[in-house]
Design an enzyme around this catalytic site. Sequence first.
Site, PDB file in Angstrom:
ATOM      1  N   CYS A   1      -0.047   2.197  -5.041  1.00 47.10           N
ATOM      2  CA  CYS A   1      -0.996   3.229  -5.435  1.00 47.10           C
ATOM      3  C   CYS A   1      -0.358   4.608  -5.278  1.00 47.10           C
ATOM      4  O   CYS A   1       0.492   4.827  -4.420  1.00 47.10           O
ATOM      5  CB  CYS A   1      -2.239   3.106  -4.562  1.00 47.10           C
TER       6      CYS A   1
ATOM      7  N   HIS B   1       0.840  -1.196   0.000  1.00 49.61           N
ATOM      8  CA  HIS B   1       0.000   0.000   0.000  1.00 49.61           C
ATOM      9  C   HIS B   1       0.877   1.249   0.000  1.00 49.61           C
ATOM     10  O   HIS B   1       1.983   1.251   0.566  1.00 49.61           O
ATOM     11  CB  HIS B   1      -0.903   0.013   1.232  1.00 49.61           C
TER      12      HIS B   1
END
Length: 811
Positions: free
Chosen positions: A435, A386
């Site tokens: 991301c 992440h």
Amino acid sequence: MSESLERSTKINLLREPTVKRLSDVLDKSSNKGWRKLGEIVGHDRRFNVSSDDMEMCSLKVLEIDGSPSRMLLRLMGQRGCTTGHLVDHLQTLGNPEALQCLKPSALQILIQPQSVALISGHNLRLSCNAVGKSPVQYQWFKSKEEVPNSFSPDLVISPVHLKDAGFYICRVNCGEVFEFSQWAQVDVLDVAMSCGQSYQSLGGRLKLVIQPQSQQLYVGENLQLECGAVGRPIPRYQWHRNGVPIPSATKRKLTIPHVMQDQHGRYRCEISSSTERMWTNEVDIVIDDVYAIGGGSSDFLLNSLPEQLYATDKVALLIGNLSYQNHPQLKAPMVDVYDLTNLLRQLNFQVVSLLDLTESEMRNAVDEFLLLLHKGVYGLLYYAGHGYENYGNSFMVPVDAPNPYQSANCLCVQSILKLMQEKETGLNVFLLDMCRKRNIHDDRTPNVVLRVTANIVFGYATCQDAEAFELSSSGFTNGVFVKFLKKRLLDDEKITVVLDRVAEDMGQFNATKGKQALEIRSSLSERRALTDPILPGDSVDLANTLSRHWAKAHELPESMCLNFDCGAQIKLGFAAEFSNVLVIYTHIVKKPEDMSFCQAHVTDFSQELDVDPKEMNRETPEETGIYFLSGSLPQHCLYTRVSSLQKLREELVFTICLQGTFPAMDDDPVHWTKSINIGKPLIARLDLHRPVRRNSCLQTCLMPHSPCHSPCHSPCHSPCHSPRPEHHLYLNLQHSTHQAQDYSRLSPQQHYLGAVGGGGDSFYENHEAGSYDSAAGLSSSPGRLSTPIEATDDIKELQAVFINSLQLQEQ
């Protein structure tokens, strides 16, 4: 087989798949499971299952098989219980699912095809034999393509050619029921035979047919060695230099690009199967450090190739975070890190690969990485997990980050780059597979001032304010970025050219077209490539010291043989799946003649380590979570996977428990134990668990209320934040097998933003099924539909100083 004969069969003769299915059913059932079955059997005096036996099932079995039901069935089998008795007791138990496990299958494959290596021009025969309640039909496949006219139990190709090499599988149909056989690999060798010479393998045994040849090379040329053996099953290969195994050199062909003089020596290859082992001839590889150019009296010597660039060393830190405590779990980072580790080692990078790091562990790992960097070194940092990006600065999210998180809980990539620049490195490569959405819970403006240098390359798996995806599957697959990166990483091209080609490949991928595109930012002015050879600089002593420091993370404990008082001898061996994941296996070398059963298992691990008792001491590597080393580990062992070694504060001490049974003692189990201390293996030697040092990478991310200025930077001290909006945006990608899925590198906060959208294209994930090629990854089965999520918040077009100093290469 008659019904009466089936009922009279002792249950300890049941096939392993049947026992496993039945054990799983009984383990999972709360009121009609193994405990209730034990009570029922306890009233049958023929089997004498006592309360002590039940206690042993609940306490001791986890150290052996991980299943109390399996232990109960084993005890019943040892005391004469037949299939008929077991059926009667299961009927009393009233568990129809358990009874179903004992019913004969409508289709059963008796003979599986076996992998084989043979010479071009010989005859290939693969066999698959099955029985069913009605006539069975066969269809052979090569990869996913049907083999024409292959409808019999035997697949015969006569003669076999090089194009016939690959992976084969057989589908067996019985009415509406069908099953697939196991995969069989066929390796076809091109060997020229002289008159009267035969390379036929007798009885499937290994026969060496291709020997490596001695070579004389110049610095910078490519070394290529080849060997080969025929036999069934297909041989395994391990190349050695001067008696030491070469990491990741496990194929018939060994290729080392741009050799350096210190890579000279004596090379040979170990070839083995489950029952045999042999060695090739040992050959001399001579590497000269000068080049002869011209001819005759005008010969002259040059110390290096024109315009050839060198690295003084190559080091890489690979981090994959997947087991998040407060955010969606990921799968692809483990596969991505493993594949890139093997590829970078082929390019002579010193690699440390780590999974699931907390904030402090990530900062300490980066600090250790920075210690290896000095003038001229190529440094590569890969991160999968992440992440998010605010105002042009990228942040990596540790597994212990709170929900929601801010920059104080994460690592700023630009801060790490700042420290790398101070080392005067030759090349700085950042590959960020995460991301890049804006974090709406973090409005702090970073203040990272970078120097303008011509040696920086950023490869972002996705564009600014977009997500990075992983492929949804029930097995193990790469994320989209690494799926294409691993096909290009070994190319002898400038690193930006390699990434450009990866971007082009990704652009043709229908599943993520228009949703994920590789972005490259570079200030590289020279033709620097990851394949550049290593030429140590002036600080050789310093470099060697630092290399030895980094090498600690790769040091495995020595294998050992343990002798027990009963006369049994076991081998205790070790392997590394990642730098913080240790594999321990035990093998019975010798047992007393009067001992009917003997098994050695490991237990009593420190609670600091991540060891699931139910996945310890398994009979196959896959059962304990070891998916990448299964092809290289010895067979007929019990395997245990020990992860999170970075948390180990003391030396690793555990117990070896040997269990044996003797007919003279009514097969009652007898135990012997030994305590084993293997010190601090692999990454544990670097003590990443220690508190973060004051001069760590933490101190370079200067922003208001950052950890440098506020004591509240750890997750346990993070201030409370307002709840996240409960709006969702789902973007469905529908396709035939795999799905592009973004509870991957997507910033977890974005799961709660937006309005509905849709679209998508179908695609087929093409891979070599069953292959354990490190460059190809593991095969996987089709997965379920996915729901990629996007956020619609606009991001202000603010750019940090760093972005202005780099050249943006638009795709």
